[in-house]
Structure formats: structure tokens, C-alpha cells
Design a protein around this motif. Structure first.
Motif, short mmCIF file in Angstrom:
data_model
loop_
_atom_site.label_atom_id
_atom_site.label_comp_id
_atom_site.label_asym_id
_atom_site.label_seq_id
_atom_site.Cartn_x
_atom_site.Cartn_y
_atom_site.Cartn_z
N VAL A 102 0.84 -1.21 0.00
CA VAL A 102 0.00 0.00 0.00
C VAL A 102 0.87 1.25 0.00
O VAL A 102 0.60 2.21 -0.72
CB VAL A 102 -0.97 -0.01 1.20
CG1 VAL A 102 -1.66 1.34 1.36
CG2 VAL A 102 -2.00 -1.11 1.05
N GLY A 103 1.93 1.24 0.78
CA GLY A 103 2.85 2.38 0.79
C GLY A 103 3.52 2.58 -0.56
O GLY A 103 3.68 3.72 -1.02
N LEU A 104 3.90 1.49 -1.20
CA LEU A 104 4.49 1.57 -2.53
C LEU A 104 3.49 2.11 -3.55
O LEU A 104 3.84 2.91 -4.41
CB LEU A 104 5.01 0.20 -2.96
CG LEU A 104 5.72 0.11 -4.29
CD1 LEU A 104 7.00 0.94 -4.25
CD2 LEU A 104 6.04 -1.32 -4.61
N TYR A 105 2.23 1.68 -3.45
CA TYR A 105 1.19 2.16 -4.35
C TYR A 105 0.97 3.67 -4.19
O TYR A 105 0.88 4.39 -5.19
CB TYR A 105 -0.12 1.41 -4.10
CG TYR A 105 -1.28 1.93 -4.92
CD1 TYR A 105 -1.43 1.55 -6.24
CD2 TYR A 105 -2.21 2.80 -4.37
CE1 TYR A 105 -2.48 2.02 -7.00
CE2 TYR A 105 -3.26 3.28 -5.13
CZ TYR A 105 -3.39 2.89 -6.44
OH TYR A 105 -4.43 3.37 -7.19
N THR A 106 0.90 4.13 -2.96
CA THR A 106 0.66 5.56 -2.75
C THR A 106 1.87 6.38 -3.19
O THR A 106 1.70 7.45 -3.78
CB THR A 106 0.32 5.86 -1.28
OG1 THR A 106 1.35 5.37 -0.43
CG2 THR A 106 -1.00 5.21 -0.90
#
Length: 87
Positions: free
Chosen positions: A67-71
Motif C-alpha cells: 500500500v505504501g508503494l502504491y501511494t
């Protein structure tokens, strides 16, 4: 490029003005905060269980990283589209 447009629709829709750029970046930040809170809650509640808690925290850590990578990728893409480096 079509795959990026389907994975990051906010980055391509919110990149025409500075106000929309800021709104798009804030949307990604809020997504990261909400997802982080939702991932941290079960990790805190069930993390103390010896075997299941360890596995659960490991899996939730991987999900949180994704999720952090996506954001982060969404913010980078929205800035690149705004600067007309990506189309």
C-alpha cells in the motif's frame, strides 16, 4: 501506459491544474493513512498470539508495504503527468 492509467486513475484525472494536483496528492496521502490504520489495528490486537500473531503480522507488514508503494508511485506519477513528462 494503459495499464498505468487503469492502476492509477487519480494520477491521470487530477493533474491538469495545481489545485487538482494538490487534491490528488492529498487523496493518496489519505489512502495511505487510512490503510495504515486499518492494517495496524489487527496487528496490534492479534500480534501477541505466539504463532498466528507472528504470521499475521508478517502478512500485514507485506500488505502495508505494498500500500505504501502504491501511494508513493501514485504521487510520483501524478507529479510526472502534471509536469508533462508522462502522458
Amino acid at each position: 501506459m494503459d495499464i498505468l492509467k487503469t492502476l492509477f486513475p487519480i494520477s491521470y484525472k487530477k493533474s491538469d491544474t495545481v489545485n487538482n494536483l494538490v487534491i490528488g496528492i492529498l487523496i493518496y496521502v489519505v489512502i495511505g493513512i487510512i490503510a495504515g490504520a486499518l492494517i495496524a489495528l489487527p496487528a496490534m490486537l492479534l500480534g501477541g498470539i505466539p504463532v498466528v500473531g507472528t504470521i499475521l503480522c508478517w502478512v500485514l507488514g507485506i500488505i502495508g508495504s505494498l500500500v505504501g508503494l502504491y501511494t508513493l508511485a501514485g504521487v510520483v506519477i501524478i507529479v510526472l503527468v502534471y509536469l508533462k513528462i508522462m502522458k
